[in-house]
Design a protein around this motif. Structure first.
Motif, mmCIF file in Angstrom:
data_model
loop_
_atom_site.group_PDB
_atom_site.id
_atom_site.type_symbol
_atom_site.label_atom_id
_atom_site.label_comp_id
_atom_site.label_asym_id
_atom_site.label_seq_id
_atom_site.Cartn_x
_atom_site.Cartn_y
_atom_site.Cartn_z
ATOM 1 N N LYS A 18 37.173 38.343 48.392
ATOM 2 C CA LYS A 18 37.936 39.121 49.375
ATOM 3 C C LYS A 18 39.104 39.814 48.653
ATOM 4 N N ASP A 19 40.340 39.641 49.129
ATOM 5 C CA ASP A 19 41.484 40.219 48.411
ATOM 6 C C ASP A 19 42.451 39.121 47.952
ATOM 7 N N VAL A 20 41.878 37.936 47.666
ATOM 8 C CA VAL A 20 42.667 36.812 47.152
ATOM 9 C C VAL A 20 41.922 36.156 45.983
ATOM 10 N N THR A 21 41.466 36.977 45.057
ATOM 11 C CA THR A 21 40.621 36.483 43.959
ATOM 12 C C THR A 21 41.349 35.461 43.090
ATOM 13 N N GLY A 22 42.585 35.776 42.702
ATOM 14 C CA GLY A 22 43.339 34.864 41.846
ATOM 15 C C GLY A 22 43.540 33.505 42.493
ATOM 16 N N HIS A 52 36.681 42.912 53.382
ATOM 17 C CA HIS A 52 37.050 42.930 51.960
ATOM 18 C C HIS A 52 38.534 42.648 51.755
ATOM 19 N N PHE A 53 39.374 43.117 52.694
ATOM 20 C CA PHE A 53 40.831 43.006 52.523
ATOM 21 C C PHE A 53 41.505 42.328 53.724
ATOM 22 N N PRO A 54 41.080 41.111 54.078
ATOM 23 C CA PRO A 54 41.663 40.461 55.269
ATOM 24 C C PRO A 54 43.148 40.177 55.125
#
Length: 536
Positions: free
Chosen positions: A127-131, A325-327
């Motif tokens: 999503k938008d929290v890969t790290g 993808h970008f929640p």
């Protein structure tokens, strides 16, 4: 305290190295130190993803190598770039085996994103929290290793070398050696010494030297400052990457919320105050040009229009896909009254990543014996004058692995010095008293952030750099006076480290008589024909 292997920092570089050492050397003790909670790192805030060639039908190692070299504007080390790109895929697969989950399509194939400077879709993401997802997987794996001790709330003050044993140590001293560190235990408020045969620095970046940054509060350049004080080599630290699109919130300073480049990779368009899509005026790649170009373009548009931000337009994008993808971004925007389906997102550049740092070789070895560095605090030769998007997590894992390989070789060869061989003196706090006024620290911190943002930001010139140098010199003098006379605290030590890093950035910028990559000096609007690194 004694430990065989000491790791300073609990981001992806530190955790990867510690996990590999623990699994391969079960008879060795590995200690990880972190100055806050174990998951509060720069890794945690990496949104976009990790770059790696996994779709060989459409992509190749050579394409990734070329993209990295182009972004680095001539200063990348080609041999290092090849190592990272080719070995990176193995490291990604290892991470997946440890439990990290990347987004897949219904057929089970990885959803690969595209970001600025990349010629193909090759960004794996969660999503938008890969790290955060990568760190979660590593921390879970770490918990299963009984020979790893993770100690939180420990502030590392200094690297212990021959200097602390009474010897004169200078930049030209041969075989400077690391024996461990002095630590301020924030739980007991006592200064302790930790002796180690091997030490890895994984202390992250230095974004907090600027007024606005995407980095968390812990990113104060501690590792770089400690190595410089220990007479180690620092390289190319003038190249500070400003992320083009941090969320602009009126009155909010310090940690800015990042709007990942992957949003532009999925079709987001930058627009100025007049609603004009302006990037085509600056680069044929438009919104997917490398970050140095996009950040300067936004900076110029803001100055032309007299605004503090531009807009990122996502209204035309598939909104269901955006939410999936970008929640995190979608929720953050809604929380401040921005509906991305109807409203454009106000964005402005913010300090994001240090491309330079502690100079290392191909196995993460620094100029100080038995001291490695990996992750953002290191200058490996991968990024050159400008980092290609999503190469940072890849670099951290590759060099953590290479540091582990070198460590294992030393252990197997029995070539390490025994920890008991050196008698380390206790920390000398004689003559110091408790600080009387915190205002002396907080005001200096504000001054430092202002001068770095105003004089040593996206666009520089010689006069600004001269002013910055004079002012940072005064702040250094005042802070050292305070440091010598008062008991140490995290606030004072972080200020001292940030002033040191600020000086290094300014000095390196003054030494580079050209405009290259992230270093843009209006007095030198050209590139020198001879490529060279800045080493302090």
């Amino acid at each position: 305290m004694q430990t065989d292997i000491l790791v300073i920092g609990s981001g992806i570089a530190g955790l990867t190295y510690a996990l590999k050492c623990a699994q391969e050397m079960p008879d060795k003790t590995i200690t990880i130190l972190t100055k806050t909670q174990s998951d509060e790192t720069n890794t945690k805030y990496a949104q976009g993803g990790i770059a790696g060639v996994t779709d060989f039908a459409h992509d190749s190692f050579q394409k990734h190598i070329e993209d990295t070299l182009i972004a680095g504007d001539g200063l990348c080390n080609p041999a290092i770039v090849e190592i990272v790109v080719k070995e990176g895929v193995q490291r990604i697969n290892e991470l997946i085996s440890w439990g990290a989950q990347f987004d897949r399509d219904p057929e089970g194939d990885y959803k690969l994103g595209k970001e600025g400077g990349h010629s193909e879709n090759r960004i794996l993401h969660h999503k938008d929290v890969t790290g955060k997802e990568m760190e979660r997987a590593l921390l879970e794996a770490i918990k299963k290793c009984s020979n790893i001790h993770l100690i939180s709330h420990c502030f590392v003050l200094d690297i212990i070398t021959q200097h602390h044993l009474g010897y004169l140590v200078t930049k030209s001293t041969p075989d400077i050696e690391c024996y461990g560190v002095y630590v301020l235990n924030l739980t007991t408020n006592k200064i302790e010494k930790i002796a180690a045969a091997i030490t890895l620095l994984a202390t992250g970046g230095n974004g907090q030297v600027y007024r606005t940054t995407t980095n968390p509060a812990i990113a104060t350049g501690d590792g770089v400052a400690m190595v410089y004080r220990a007479k180690g080599r620092i390289e190319n630290i003038e190249f500070i990457q400003f992320h083009p699109t941090a969320l602009y919130e009126a009155g909010v300073r310090g940690h800015s919320f990042l709007i990942t480049e992957a949003v532009r990779g999925d079709g987001g368009i930058l627009r100025n105050a007049s609603g004009e899509a302006f990037m085509e005026k600056y680069d044929e790649r438009k919104d997917l040009a490398p970050r140095d170009i996009v950040a300067r373009a936004i900076d110029n548009e803001m100055k032309i229009n007299g605004t503090e931000f531009v807009y990122l337009d996502c209204r035309h994008m598939d909104q269901q896909k955006f939410k999936e993808h970008f929640p995190n971004i979608h929720a953050k925007c809604l929380s401040i009254g921005i509906d991305v389906a109807k409203d454009m997102i106000p964005v402005s550049p913010a300090a994001h990543y240090s491309c330079g740092g502690v100079k290392t070789d191909a196995y993460a070895r620094t100029s100080i014996k038995n001291l490695y560095a990996a992750g953002e605090c290191a200058s490996t030769g991968l990024h050159g004058a400008n980092r290609l998007a999503s190469n940072s997590l890849l670099e951290a894992m590759v060099f953590a692995h290479r540091a582990f390989e070198d460590t294992l070789q030393k252990v197997q060869a029995n070539s390490l010095r025994k920890i008991d061989d050196v008698v380390i003196p206790v920390w000398n706090a004689d003559g110091t008293t408790a600080p009387k006024e915190m205002i002396l620290i907080t005001q200096s911190l504000k001054e430092m952030k202002l001068l770095m943002s105003d004089y040593v930001g996206i666009v520089r010139n010689n006069e600004r750099l001269k002013r910055a140098n004079r002012r940072i010199d005064l702040l250094h003098e005042e802070t050292e006076y305070l440091y010598e006379r008062t008991a140490v605290s995290p606030q004072l030590c972080e200020l001292r480290n940030m002033i040191t890093v600020s000086y290094l950035i300014i000095k390196s910028a003054e030494l580079r008589h050209e405009s290259r990559g992230l270093h843009y000096n209006t007095d030198y609007l050209f590139k020198q024909p001879i490529l060279q690194n800045t080493i302090l």
